[in-house]
Every structure is written in structure tokens, then in C-alpha cells.
Design a protein around this motif. Structure first.
Motif, PDB file in Angstrom:
ATOM      1  N   SER A 357     -38.465 -30.951  92.174  1.00 49.73           N
ATOM      2  CA  SER A 357     -38.080 -31.762  91.022  1.00 49.73           C
ATOM      3  C   SER A 357     -37.367 -33.008  91.507  1.00 49.73           C
ATOM      4  O   SER A 357     -36.283 -32.929  92.056  1.00 49.73           O
ATOM      5  CB  SER A 357     -37.170 -30.956  90.092  1.00 49.73           C
ATOM      6  N   TYR A 358     -37.996 -34.154  91.331  1.00 51.86           N
ATOM      7  CA  TYR A 358     -37.373 -35.433  91.635  1.00 51.86           C
ATOM      8  C   TYR A 358     -37.299 -36.209  90.320  1.00 51.86           C
ATOM      9  O   TYR A 358     -38.195 -36.964  89.995  1.00 51.86           O
ATOM     10  CB  TYR A 358     -38.168 -36.217  92.680  1.00 51.86           C
ATOM     11  N   GLY A 359     -36.261 -35.967  89.534  1.00 52.80           N
ATOM     12  CA  GLY A 359     -36.163 -36.581  88.217  1.00 52.80           C
ATOM     13  C   GLY A 359     -35.905 -38.065  88.294  1.00 52.80           C
ATOM     14  O   GLY A 359     -35.721 -38.649  89.361  1.00 52.80           O
ATOM     15  N   HIS A 360     -35.886 -38.701  87.111  1.00 52.44           N
ATOM     16  CA  HIS A 360     -35.652 -40.131  87.049  1.00 52.44           C
ATOM     17  C   HIS A 360     -34.167 -40.462  87.017  1.00 52.44           C
ATOM     18  O   HIS A 360     -33.797 -41.625  86.911  1.00 52.44           O
ATOM     19  CB  HIS A 360     -36.341 -40.723  85.808  1.00 52.44           C
ATOM     20  N   ASN A 361     -33.288 -39.471  87.102  1.00 50.63           N
ATOM     21  CA  ASN A 361     -31.857 -39.714  87.198  1.00 50.63           C
ATOM     22  C   ASN A 361     -31.427 -39.692  88.650  1.00 50.63           C
ATOM     23  O   ASN A 361     -32.005 -38.991  89.479  1.00 50.63           O
ATOM     24  CB  ASN A 361     -31.072 -38.659  86.420  1.00 50.63           C
ATOM     25  N   LEU A 362     -30.389 -40.490  88.947  1.00 53.15           N
ATOM     26  CA  LEU A 362     -29.867 -40.541  90.311  1.00 53.15           C
ATOM     27  C   LEU A 362     -28.746 -39.516  90.437  1.00 53.15           C
ATOM     28  O   LEU A 362     -27.771 -39.553  89.685  1.00 53.15           O
ATOM     29  CB  LEU A 362     -29.343 -41.944  90.624  1.00 53.15           C
ATOM     30  N   TYR A 363     -28.898 -38.608  91.389  1.00 54.95           N
ATOM     31  CA  TYR A 363     -27.969 -37.484  91.499  1.00 54.95           C
ATOM     32  C   TYR A 363     -26.937 -37.678  92.613  1.00 54.95           C
ATOM     33  O   TYR A 363     -26.157 -36.779  92.883  1.00 54.95           O
ATOM     34  CB  TYR A 363     -28.744 -36.199  91.772  1.00 54.95           C
ATOM     35  N   TYR A 364     -26.922 -38.831  93.271  1.00 58.18           N
ATOM     36  CA  TYR A 364     -26.050 -39.049  94.411  1.00 58.18           C
ATOM     37  C   TYR A 364     -25.213 -40.309  94.188  1.00 58.18           C
ATOM     38  O   TYR A 364     -25.720 -41.327  93.725  1.00 58.18           O
ATOM     39  CB  TYR A 364     -26.865 -39.198  95.701  1.00 58.18           C
ATOM     40  N   SER A 365     -23.941 -40.234  94.557  1.00 57.29           N
ATOM     41  CA  SER A 365     -23.074 -41.402  94.469  1.00 57.29           C
ATOM     42  C   SER A 365     -23.251 -42.260  95.716  1.00 57.29           C
ATOM     43  O   SER A 365     -23.978 -41.897  96.648  1.00 57.29           O
ATOM     44  CB  SER A 365     -21.618 -40.960  94.328  1.00 57.29           C
ATOM     45  N   ALA A 366     -22.567 -43.401  95.739  1.00 55.37           N
ATOM     46  CA  ALA A 366     -22.730 -44.343  96.853  1.00 55.37           C
ATOM     47  C   ALA A 366     -22.295 -43.730  98.180  1.00 55.37           C
ATOM     48  O   ALA A 366     -22.975 -43.873  99.203  1.00 55.37           O
ATOM     49  CB  ALA A 366     -21.928 -45.614  96.562  1.00 55.37           C
ATOM     50  N   LYS A 367     -21.167 -43.024  98.192  1.00 54.93           N
ATOM     51  CA  LYS A 367     -20.711 -42.431  99.451  1.00 54.93           C
ATOM     52  C   LYS A 367     -21.634 -41.303  99.904  1.00 54.93           C
ATOM     53  O   LYS A 367     -21.825 -41.098 101.114  1.00 54.93           O
ATOM     54  CB  LYS A 367     -19.282 -41.925  99.310  1.00 54.93           C
ATOM     55  N   ASP A 368     -22.240 -40.570  98.943  1.00 54.95           N
ATOM     56  CA  ASP A 368     -23.192 -39.524  99.301  1.00 54.95           C
ATOM     57  C   ASP A 368     -24.481 -40.118  99.866  1.00 54.95           C
ATOM     58  O   ASP A 368     -25.067 -39.574 100.809  1.00 54.95           O
ATOM     59  CB  ASP A 368     -23.516 -38.661  98.081  1.00 54.95           C
ATOM     60  N   LEU A 369     -24.916 -41.242  99.278  1.00 55.05           N
ATOM     61  CA  LEU A 369     -26.116 -41.901  99.795  1.00 55.05           C
ATOM     62  C   LEU A 369     -25.879 -42.423 101.200  1.00 55.05           C
ATOM     63  O   LEU A 369     -26.774 -42.392 102.049  1.00 55.05           O
ATOM     64  CB  LEU A 369     -26.521 -43.053  98.862  1.00 55.05           C
ATOM     65  N   GLN A 370     -24.683 -42.925 101.443  1.00 54.87           N
ATOM     66  CA  GLN A 370     -24.367 -43.426 102.780  1.00 54.87           C
ATOM     67  C   GLN A 370     -24.386 -42.296 103.805  1.00 54.87           C
ATOM     68  O   GLN A 370     -24.783 -42.515 104.960  1.00 54.87           O
ATOM     69  CB  GLN A 370     -22.995 -44.112 102.752  1.00 54.87           C
ATOM     70  N   LYS A 371     -24.002 -41.105 103.411  1.00 54.48           N
ATOM     71  CA  LYS A 371     -23.980 -39.970 104.334  1.00 54.48           C
ATOM     72  C   LYS A 371     -25.381 -39.512 104.729  1.00 54.48           C
ATOM     73  O   LYS A 371     -25.549 -38.902 105.783  1.00 54.48           O
ATOM     74  CB  LYS A 371     -23.223 -38.799 103.712  1.00 54.48           C
ATOM     75  N   VAL A 372     -26.379 -39.783 103.883  1.00 57.19           N
ATOM     76  CA  VAL A 372     -27.750 -39.367 104.191  1.00 57.19           C
ATOM     77  C   VAL A 372     -28.584 -40.532 104.719  1.00 57.19           C
ATOM     78  O   VAL A 372     -29.812 -40.455 104.739  1.00 57.19           O
ATOM     79  CB  VAL A 372     -28.433 -38.750 102.955  1.00 57.19           C
ATOM     80  N   GLY A 373     -27.923 -41.609 105.139  1.00 53.40           N
ATOM     81  CA  GLY A 373     -28.629 -42.680 105.823  1.00 53.40           C
ATOM     82  C   GLY A 373     -29.195 -43.759 104.930  1.00 53.40           C
ATOM     83  O   GLY A 373     -30.142 -44.453 105.343  1.00 53.40           O
ATOM     84  N   ILE A 374     -28.682 -43.945 103.736  1.00 48.76           N
ATOM     85  CA  ILE A 374     -29.126 -45.029 102.864  1.00 48.76           C
ATOM     86  C   ILE A 374     -28.077 -46.128 102.895  1.00 48.76           C
ATOM     87  O   ILE A 374     -26.907 -45.905 102.564  1.00 48.76           O
ATOM     88  CB  ILE A 374     -29.361 -44.528 101.429  1.00 48.76           C
ATOM     89  N   HIS A 375     -28.505 -47.317 103.315  1.00 48.05           N
ATOM     90  CA  HIS A 375     -27.602 -48.450 103.457  1.00 48.05           C
ATOM     91  C   HIS A 375     -27.694 -49.353 102.231  1.00 48.05           C
ATOM     92  O   HIS A 375     -28.723 -49.406 101.552  1.00 48.05           O
ATOM     93  CB  HIS A 375     -27.935 -49.246 104.718  1.00 48.05           C
ATOM     94  N   PHE A 376     -26.629 -50.092 101.978  1.00 47.78           N
ATOM     95  CA  PHE A 376     -26.557 -51.007 100.836  1.00 47.78           C
ATOM     96  C   PHE A 376     -26.512 -52.441 101.334  1.00 47.78           C
ATOM     97  O   PHE A 376     -25.818 -52.748 102.306  1.00 47.78           O
ATOM     98  CB  PHE A 376     -25.319 -50.715  99.982  1.00 47.78           C
ATOM     99  N   LYS A 377     -27.239 -53.312 100.655  1.00 47.58           N
ATOM    100  CA  LYS A 377     -27.228 -54.741 100.953  1.00 47.58           C
ATOM    101  C   LYS A 377     -27.284 -55.519  99.647  1.00 47.58           C
ATOM    102  O   LYS A 377     -27.924 -55.082  98.692  1.00 47.58           O
ATOM    103  CB  LYS A 377     -28.424 -55.127 101.833  1.00 47.58           C
ATOM    104  N   PRO A 378     -26.626 -56.688  99.604  1.00 44.01           N
ATOM    105  CA  PRO A 378     -26.749 -57.522  98.395  1.00 44.01           C
ATOM    106  C   PRO A 378     -28.125 -58.169  98.329  1.00 44.01           C
ATOM    107  O   PRO A 378     -28.699 -58.545  99.346  1.00 44.01           O
ATOM    108  CB  PRO A 378     -25.649 -58.575  98.578  1.00 44.01           C
ATOM    109  N   SER A 379     -28.657 -58.288  97.117  1.00 42.79           N
ATOM    110  CA  SER A 379     -29.950 -58.930  96.929  1.00 42.79           C
ATOM    111  C   SER A 379     -29.843 -60.427  97.175  1.00 42.79           C
ATOM    112  O   SER A 379     -28.747 -60.997  97.208  1.00 42.79           O
ATOM    113  CB  SER A 379     -30.467 -58.675  95.514  1.00 42.79           C
TER     114      SER A 379
END
Length: 545
Positions: A357-379
């Protein structure tokens, strides 16, 4: 004869209508047949209109604007906590809160006269000419408001209100842009800027255009000034933060080049007997890596400065459709152009379905995403359509538009949401953006992550206040499932990858700080050199080689 005619009249059982015999029907072409012909024509037109509604329902839906152009905020949005964010603090614009100007807003009503006087003087035109120009669009301006709110105004009173409010808005914007607004203190300027972005405090654009057409700036220049005012004093994109994260990654790249050279290239040439050559010495490797690092850093900084100025100059682009008021112009600037939308929608194609199940809601916060290797950049832009997620083998990159959070941000976002709700937009971008950011932010730590990447600029206070702002607004909103849905689904899929989790943990262990990475490089280099020394001890090089 009369009796026979009455007997010939009969009732049609299907239509329950009286039907004349053939002999009593009017002749073809007689005037008595006109009502029947007109009824048939009307029925045909009604049927054609019904067919058009069915076949063109999507087009009609997107163009429909229910209610007035400047509506009131819906009652369900005005709860006790948020009611004050929809009401003016110092200045009333238009008829909705005009009665308040006789009480708490009286001070600014007196200042309106001074601002209007200065506007007339700066325009170089006679006040009567400007007033007559506004008078021409008064009837059109009335249609922008709810009828119940303008019944207490006669034509002269309504025209005077439009004239004073229009002169005040244009003179205020010109004064802020030219930094020549001695009539107000800093607190009043901040509150007036906030009040100009309230949904119930808007002025019809035809009124502003009628005044700008006779001013010294002209219509086109006046529109650009309003656009730049909204860009510089509301959106405030943080382009100056881009070189910070670029410099961080360049430092890591330099150390990585040095590690590769020291651990792999240099020992290889030592085995070949070329260790005494200057081109293969560790000093030469450090020099080459340093030159590459400096070149990349200079190129990155120059590119950031050049393109940053270009983005600053291109912040305001004339919207494809004429806005009805300033808040709608701001909404179109947040939304961006159709070209940007088409570019963003290229990322909206759904991925291949997988089990789970990969729903259309985001289940991870910014710090959780950073822990799994997702980086943030300004557009690269500040439009809400410019949200992208780029997955890769080792990590993912989420690009978000930068936004400044200050004391007036809550009021601005709430009124943009109220505008989207009132006009029933098919794609409520601001509402969906708030819900998306709310899903990324749980507490102050998440705000810190986004702030460190230049996505949020916090002038509000502690990071916890920013978290509470988005949590409180987003709690009562329902996002549109057509906006950001596939991006959220791709992020959820990337978070389930064990490989990316391992890479992220390795990076956080050895790349979290320059000191940890330096220790990792030194340990790796020492291990390689120890292995090389052991090899030569076991297999010494002969003197003749």
C-alpha cells in the motif's frame, strides 16, 4: 353545427391536452401557428444547450466563477481562533468593513485623504479628471461585491469610496517601493501590507487601472510595480542560501577525490615503481584535487549569483488572465504559469503499481525522510507547481519552493485558502501546498531541517511556532488528490527501499560532519597504506626491476 364541433374535440391520452380535429386546425402559414413554432424553437435551443452542458462540462466547470468576484469568507472558515485573520487591523478597503472605519479604523481613514492628495499631485492631473475616470467604472465595480453589502451606498458615496481606496493603495505601494512613506511608521506599514491581502478587503482591478491609466507611470508600469511589490515584500525567495549547501557538497567532493587518489591511484603507481615521480606523489594529488575544488566552487558561486539575479528579475510575470483584485494576482503568482505547470506535470505520471500500500498521503516527516536518504533542495522558482522528486539508486531529492515565514504569513495563507474555497477552483494549489508542508512538519526538528536547506526562512520566532502554524492551518484543510499525489506516492515508495536506508545510515555515520568524514578518509588511507606496506614486506621489489 356548434354541437358537432364540440363533439369533434377530443383529448389526447398521452399528453392530456385538447386536440382539434383536422378541419379546425389553422392553415399552414397562418399567424395562429406562430406560438407552436416558437415553442418548438425554444425547446430545440434548450435541448442544444443541454447537449452542450454534457459535452463541455469540464470546460464550463473550469471557467465558472460562482458568486461575486470579491466574495466574503465562508462562515465555516471563520472560527474563533482564525476570525481576526480575515478582518482588517488598520485600514478598510471596499464596502465589507467600511462601517468599521468609523470606529477602530478611523485613524487610517484620515490618512487616506492625505495619501489621495499626494497621489493626485504626483500624477500631474486634475483631481476632477481622475475622479471622472473612476466614475466610469463604478457600475462595473459594483458587480464585484455582494449586493447586500452595497445597498447602503448611493452612486456618489460608492464612487468616492472607490476613489479614495484606489488612490490610497497605489500611493502606498509606490511609497513602499520607493522607500518614501513618511506618513506612516514601520508598524503601520506592516499592518497595511497585511490588510491589503485580505479577501474581504479587496478593490476591483478596473478601479486601479482607471487611476493608473492617467498617472505618470501608466497602466503597464503600474501593474509591474504592483507585481514587484508582491514579489519583494510577500514571497521573498531565499536565493542567497543556495551557495551554502553547494559549498558543503564541494568540500565533501574534494575530500572524496583525495580519498580515491590516496587509496587507489597512488598505491597502484607505487606498485609500478613510479612512486618517486612528482606526478604521482601525494602532494601532487592534493594539488590537483584542490584545483578542481576551487574551480567548481568559483563556477558554482558565479552561476548562483548570475541566475539568482535573473530569477529576481523574472519574479513578476504578467498573468495570462487579468486578475480581478490584488489577492487573486498574488494567487496567480504563487500558482505560476501554465508552462511551469506543464513542466511540473511531467513528474506526475504514476509509477508502475507494486504490491503493498503506497497511498497518496505522505507518512514521513522531514527528519524521517532525511534518515532514509531523501535530501531537500529549494526549487529554482517560487511557484507552488515547482515541486519535484527525483529518485536515484542511492538517494532521492525533493525540491520545494522557498517561502519566508513571518508574522503576516498566517493571515496571507488563510485568505488565499479562503479565496480558493470561495471561487471553487478545480486545483487549489495553496490549500494542497499547506497540507503537503504540514505532512512534512511535526515539530521544531522538521522545521530546522527545512530551514537548514533554505526552503523555509524563519522570521516568526522559534521553530516550534512555525511548526504550530502549519499544523493548525493544515488540520482543518482537505488537499486535492490531483495535486502532489504522485510525488507523495514516489516518496513513500523510496522510503520503503532497504538499500537506500543502508546508504543513508552509512552517509550519516561517516559524512554527517567534516570531522567525521576526515576521520573516515584518514582511516581508509591508513588501511590502504598498511596493506601496501604488508604487500611489499611479503613480496619485496628486486633491485634490477
Amino acid at each position: 353545427m356548434a354541437e358537432m364541433q364540440l363533439n369533434e374535440i377530443r383529448v389526447d391520452p398521452l399528453t392530456n391536452r385538447l386536440e382539434d380535429p383536422v378541419g379546425n386546425r389553422p392553415e399552414q402559414g397562418s399567424t395562429m401557428a406562430m406560438p407552436e413554432i416558437q415553442g418548438t424553437s425554444s425547446q430545440t435551443n434548450e435541448r442544444s444547450s443541454w447537449f452542450s452542458d454534457i459535452m463541455g462540462v469540464e470546460e464550463a466547470k473550469s471557467k465558472r466563477r460562482p458568486g461575486p468576484m470579491i466574495p466574503k469568507v465562508r462562515a465555516k472558515l471563520k472560527d474563533k481562533k482564525n476570525k481576526r485573520y480575515y478582518e482588517p487591523s488598520v485600514v478598510s478597503i471596499g464596502p465589507y468593513h467600511h462601517t468599521d472605519s468609523q470606529n477602530k479604523l478611523l485613524e487610517m481613514e484620515k490618512l487616506k485623504i492625505q495619501m489621495a492628495r499626494q497621489f493626485v499631485r504626483d500624477s500631474g492631473k486634475d483631481i476632477e479628471i481622475l475622479y471622472r475616470e473612476v466614475e466610469k467604472v463604478t457600475e462595473n465595480a459594483k458587480g464585484f461585491y455582494e449586493k447586500s453589502s452595497i445597498r447602503c451606498f448611493d452612486d456618489e458615496q460608492f464612487t468616492r469610496m472607490m476613489f479614495l481606496d484606489g488612490c490610497f493603495i497605489l500611493q502606498f505601494i509606490n511609497g513602499v517601493m520607493s522607500k518614501n512613506l513618511d506618513m506612516m511608521n514601520d508598524r503601520q506599514i506592516i499592518l497595511v501590507k497585511q490588510d491589503l491581502l485580505l479577501l474581504e478587503n479587496q478593490l476591483p482591478f478596473p478601479v486601479l487601472k482607471s487611476l493608473m491609466s492617467l498617472s505618470c507611470d501608466g497602466n503597464d508600469i503600474g501593474m509591474k510595480i504592483i507585481g514587484y511589490f508582491l514579489s519583494l515584500h510577500t514571497l521573498q525567495q531565499s536565493d542567497h542560501r543556495r551557495p551554502v549547501w553547494v559549498l558543503t557538497w564541494l568540500v565533501r567532493g574534494y575530500l572524496l577525490l583525495l580519498l580515491i587518489y590516496t587509496s587507489l591511484i597512488y598505491p597502484f603507481y607505487v606498485l609500478q615503481g613510479a612512486e618517486h615521480s612528482i606526478h604521482f606523489s601525494p602532494l601532487f594529488g592534493i594539488l590537483v584535487a584542490g584545483v578542481i575544488f576551487v574551480c567548481k566552487m568559483v563556477a558554482s558561486l558565479v552561476s548562483s549569483l548570475l541566475f539568482g539575479k535573473k530569477r529576481q528579475a523574472e519574479k513578476y510575470q504578467r498573468p495570462p488572465q487579468e486578475p480581478h483584485h490584488i489577492l487573486e494576482l498574488l494567487h496567480s503568482m504563487f500558482k505560476g504559469s501554465q508552462k511551469a505547470k506543464h513542466k511540473s506535470c511531467l513528474r506526475f505520471f504514476p509509477p508502475k503499481p507494486k504490491s503493498g500500500s503506497y497511498g497518496h498521503n505522505l507518512y514521513y516527516s522531514a527528519k524521517d525522510l532525511q534518515k532514509v536518504g531523501i535530501h531537500f533542495k529549494p526549487s529554482k522558482t517560487n511557484t507552488l507547481m515547482d515541486v519535484e522528486f527525483h529518485p536515484s539508486i542511492f538517494y532521492g531529492t525533493l525540491k520545494l519552493p522557498a517561502i519566508t515565514i513571518e508574522s503576516a504569513t498566517r493571515s496571507m495563507l488563510l485568505n488565499l485558502v479562503a479565496y480558493e474555497t470561495a471561487v471553487s477552483l478545480d486545483e487549489p494549489w495553496v490549500t494542497s501546498y499547506i497540507c503537503f508542508i504540514d505532512s512534512l512538519i511535526d515539530d521544531a526538528e522538521d522545521v530546522k531541517v527545512l530551514r537548514s536547506k533554505g526552503i523555509l526562512t524563519n522570521y516568526l520566532g522559534p521553530d516550534q511556532k512555525v511548526a504550530e502554524l502549519f499544523n493548525q492551518i493544515g488540520r482543518s484543510l482537505q488537499p486535492n488528490t490531483n495535486v502532489y499525489t504522485e510525488i507523495q506516492r514516489e516518496i513513500n515508495i523510496a522510503c520503503e527501499s532497504l538499500w537506500k536506508k543502508w546508504i543513508a545510515e552509512w552517509q550519516q555515520t561517516y559524512f554527517s560532519s567534516p570531522w567525521a568524514f576526515t576521520a573516515f578518509v584518514a582511516a581508509s588511507a591508513g588501511l590502504v597504506l598498511t596493506a601496501t606496506q604488508t604487500y611489499y614486506t611479503v613480496y619485496p621489489i628486486s633491485g634490477g626491476t
